[in-house]
Design a protein around this motif. Sequence first.
Motif, PDB file in Angstrom:
ATOM      1  N   GLY A 198       0.512  -1.047   0.169  1.00 29.81           N
ATOM      2  CA  GLY A 198      -0.087  -0.010   0.211  1.00 29.81           C
ATOM      3  C   GLY A 198       0.535   0.730  -0.199  1.00 29.81           C
ATOM      4  N   LEU A 199       2.371   1.557  -0.048  1.00 26.13           N
ATOM      5  CA  LEU A 199       2.792   2.402  -0.235  1.00 26.13           C
ATOM      6  C   LEU A 199       2.053   3.832  -1.268  1.00 26.13           C
ATOM      7  N   ALA A 200       2.461   4.306  -0.750  1.00 20.80           N
ATOM      8  CA  ALA A 200       1.409   5.997  -1.266  1.00 20.80           C
ATOM      9  C   ALA A 200       2.262   6.746  -1.888  1.00 20.80           C
ATOM     10  N   TYR A 201       2.554   8.765  -1.977  1.00 22.51           N
ATOM     11  CA  TYR A 201       3.371   9.304  -2.223  1.00 22.51           C
ATOM     12  C   TYR A 201       2.006  10.615  -1.920  1.00 22.51           C
ATOM     13  N   TYR A 202       2.142  11.580  -1.744  1.00 17.86           N
ATOM     14  CA  TYR A 202       1.900  12.792  -1.269  1.00 17.86           C
ATOM     15  C   TYR A 202       2.969  13.958  -2.004  1.00 17.86           C
ATOM     16  N   SER A 203       2.240  15.368  -1.396  1.00 10.17           N
ATOM     17  CA  SER A 203       2.812  15.909  -2.048  1.00 10.17           C
ATOM     18  C   SER A 203       2.332  17.768  -1.076  1.00 10.17           C
ATOM     19  N   ASN A 204       1.868  17.734   0.348  1.00  9.10           N
ATOM     20  CA  ASN A 204       1.252  18.424   1.086  1.00  9.10           C
ATOM     21  C   ASN A 204       1.685  18.524   2.502  1.00  9.10           C
ATOM     22  N   ASP A 205       2.854  18.353   2.723  1.00 12.54           N
ATOM     23  CA  ASP A 205       3.490  18.029   3.957  1.00 12.54           C
ATOM     24  C   ASP A 205       3.520  18.971   4.460  1.00 12.54           C
ATOM     25  N   ALA A 262      18.483  19.132  -9.008  1.00 11.03           N
ATOM     26  CA  ALA A 262      20.523  20.461  -8.248  1.00 11.03           C
ATOM     27  C   ALA A 262      19.372  20.292  -6.838  1.00 11.03           C
ATOM     28  N   SER A 263      18.418  20.922  -6.901  1.00  7.89           N
ATOM     29  CA  SER A 263      18.119  21.872  -6.087  1.00  7.89           C
ATOM     30  C   SER A 263      16.793  22.302  -6.012  1.00  7.89           C
ATOM     31  N   SER A 264      15.965  22.646  -4.278  1.00  4.85           N
ATOM     32  CA  SER A 264      14.099  22.875  -4.125  1.00  4.85           C
ATOM     33  C   SER A 264      14.652  23.978  -2.913  1.00  4.85           C
ATOM     34  N   SER A 265      13.715  24.238  -3.151  1.00  7.60           N
ATOM     35  CA  SER A 265      13.321  25.736  -2.317  1.00  7.60           C
ATOM     36  C   SER A 265      12.109  25.340  -0.906  1.00  7.60           C
ATOM     37  N   ARG A 266      11.429  24.575  -1.815  1.00  4.61           N
ATOM     38  CA  ARG A 266       9.860  24.173  -0.845  1.00  4.61           C
ATOM     39  C   ARG A 266       9.119  23.027  -0.820  1.00  4.61           C
ATOM     40  N   ASN A 267      10.010  22.281  -1.036  1.00  2.00           N
ATOM     41  CA  ASN A 267       9.533  20.801  -0.798  1.00  2.00           C
ATOM     42  C   ASN A 267       8.824  20.178  -0.231  1.00  2.00           C
ATOM     43  N   LYS A 268       7.452  19.483  -0.652  1.00  2.00           N
ATOM     44  CA  LYS A 268       6.450  18.851   0.249  1.00  2.00           C
ATOM     45  C   LYS A 268       6.332  17.449   0.186  1.00  2.00           C
ATOM     46  N   ASN A 269       6.218  16.833  -0.834  1.00  3.29           N
ATOM     47  CA  ASN A 269       6.628  15.981  -0.807  1.00  3.29           C
ATOM     48  C   ASN A 269       7.156  14.933  -0.258  1.00  3.29           C
ATOM     49  N   GLY A 270       6.304  13.111  -0.326  1.00  6.27           N
ATOM     50  CA  GLY A 270       6.713  12.653   0.998  1.00  6.27           C
ATOM     51  C   GLY A 270       6.087  11.231   0.780  1.00  6.27           C
ATOM     52  N   SER A 271       6.497  10.269   1.375  1.00  3.14           N
ATOM     53  CA  SER A 271       5.886   8.132   1.277  1.00  3.14           C
ATOM     54  C   SER A 271       5.278   8.101   2.523  1.00  3.14           C
ATOM     55  N   TYR A 272       3.937   7.761   2.047  1.00  2.00           N
ATOM     56  CA  TYR A 272       3.213   7.472   3.540  1.00  2.00           C
ATOM     57  C   TYR A 272       2.079   5.488   2.955  1.00  2.00           C
ATOM     58  N   ILE A 273       2.581   4.975   4.294  1.00  2.00           N
ATOM     59  CA  ILE A 273       1.693   3.755   4.132  1.00  2.00           C
ATOM     60  C   ILE A 273       1.135   3.148   5.640  1.00  2.00           C
ATOM     61  N   ALA A 274      -0.316   2.424   5.459  1.00  2.00           N
ATOM     62  CA  ALA A 274      -1.284   2.710   6.302  1.00  2.00           C
ATOM     63  C   ALA A 274      -0.614   1.386   6.598  1.00  2.00           C
ATOM     64  N   GLY A 275      -1.347   0.671   7.952  1.00  2.00           N
ATOM     65  CA  GLY A 275      -1.435  -0.440   8.575  1.00  2.00           C
ATOM     66  C   GLY A 275      -0.763  -0.819   9.595  1.00  2.00           C
ATOM     67  N   ILE A 276      -1.095  -1.208  10.541  1.00  2.00           N
ATOM     68  CA  ILE A 276      -0.569  -1.429  11.937  1.00  2.00           C
ATOM     69  C   ILE A 276       0.863  -2.544  11.325  1.00  2.00           C
ATOM     70  N   THR A 288      -5.623   4.358  12.802  1.00  2.00           N
ATOM     71  CA  THR A 288      -6.235   4.389  11.345  1.00  2.00           C
ATOM     72  C   THR A 288      -6.222   4.582  10.450  1.00  2.00           C
ATOM     73  N   GLY A 289      -4.691   6.007  10.594  1.00  2.00           N
ATOM     74  CA  GLY A 289      -4.492   6.381   9.352  1.00  2.00           C
ATOM     75  C   GLY A 289      -3.556   5.165   8.381  1.00  2.00           C
ATOM     76  N   ASN A 290      -1.797   6.583   9.037  1.00  2.00           N
ATOM     77  CA  ASN A 290      -0.712   6.147   8.152  1.00  2.00           C
ATOM     78  C   ASN A 290       0.114   6.682   8.173  1.00  2.00           C
ATOM     79  N   VAL A 291       1.402   6.424   8.339  1.00  2.00           N
ATOM     80  CA  VAL A 291       2.997   6.997   9.304  1.00  2.00           C
ATOM     81  C   VAL A 291       3.985   7.485   7.576  1.00  2.00           C
ATOM     82  N   THR A 292       4.703   8.619   8.178  1.00  2.00           N
ATOM     83  CA  THR A 292       4.990   9.186   6.565  1.00  2.00           C
ATOM     84  C   THR A 292       6.494   9.220   6.829  1.00  2.00           C
ATOM     85  N   ILE A 293       7.590   9.231   4.944  1.00  2.00           N
ATOM     86  CA  ILE A 293       8.450   9.546   5.873  1.00  2.00           C
ATOM     87  C   ILE A 293       9.132  10.733   4.623  1.00  2.00           C
TER      88      ILE A 293
END
Length: 310
Positions: free
Chosen positions: A89-96, A109-123, A203-208
Amino acid sequence: REQTIYPTSTVTATATYTNDLGCTSTQAHNITVSGGVTGSITGSVAINTTSVNLSTTGTADWKHFRYNDHKASGTMINSISNYTAIGSGLAYYSNDLRNMAWSSGTPTASSSRNKNGSYIAGIGNGFSFTAVAGNGSNTLKVYVGGWNAGGTLTAHLSNGSAADYVNTVANTANAWDAAYTITYNAAQAGQTLTITWKQASGTGNVTIQAATLVGTAKSVQIETDVENLSGTPIKVYPNPASDFVNIDFTNSQNPELANVMIVDLIGKKVYEASETAVSMKISTTDFPKGFYILSVSQGKEKYNSKLIIK
């Protein structure tokens, strides 16, 4: 049986006893022994959404996991692996809630306001990655979070020379971010630190998002353990290399088979071959950019060299 002890361990030994009548019995004994190397792991966590500049925080190495962006140059690049998803169930988001910035990176090469991340749900589901560890102190920062969930972070040294660092963030409503600081020393070269971040509740998810590294302890000590091939009968060129590297044995007086091996900073073998010709050409197009050790063995003679892939 043999067992490696780091640094204090309890092992179970099974003994079989036979009396004068030939009757046997088996008993298990727990034996506590001490010895081996003594490493260390300490950690702390801050729950916040403070913006992070990966380039200034990760002077040795850094990695933004979503698109595998990382530090482009330096003696310790590629010291942080990409993550492996634990569970499905690995998924991605862009609003951290936390902004990430960097410069001198690759492939971005560079980024100034990167809000991307990855998330997955389930104990029990989550992420795992490694960082180099050696005979010296390194500090790893891990930028994780969650949504309507709690998470557990575990830091483990591959040689077991210190007790694991384990910390759990309680189930928190809505979205949240955390920054872990892990300072560690394996007290032995050629080791790794494994980080796991798993959903522990909710019941949500964890992110990295990312990780940064500060320190000088590599799994392979290039500066002290490896000599250039100048002054030897072996030539390696071009170095730095991009698409290929040539190894020339023309001036070698040793008629024996040459064994060529290339390992990365973590000590992982990425290439090995044997050659009887006077030269060989190795494709390096699939090698990640960074520092490697090239070893050439001919009979009792062995030559080592730094190899840079750019």
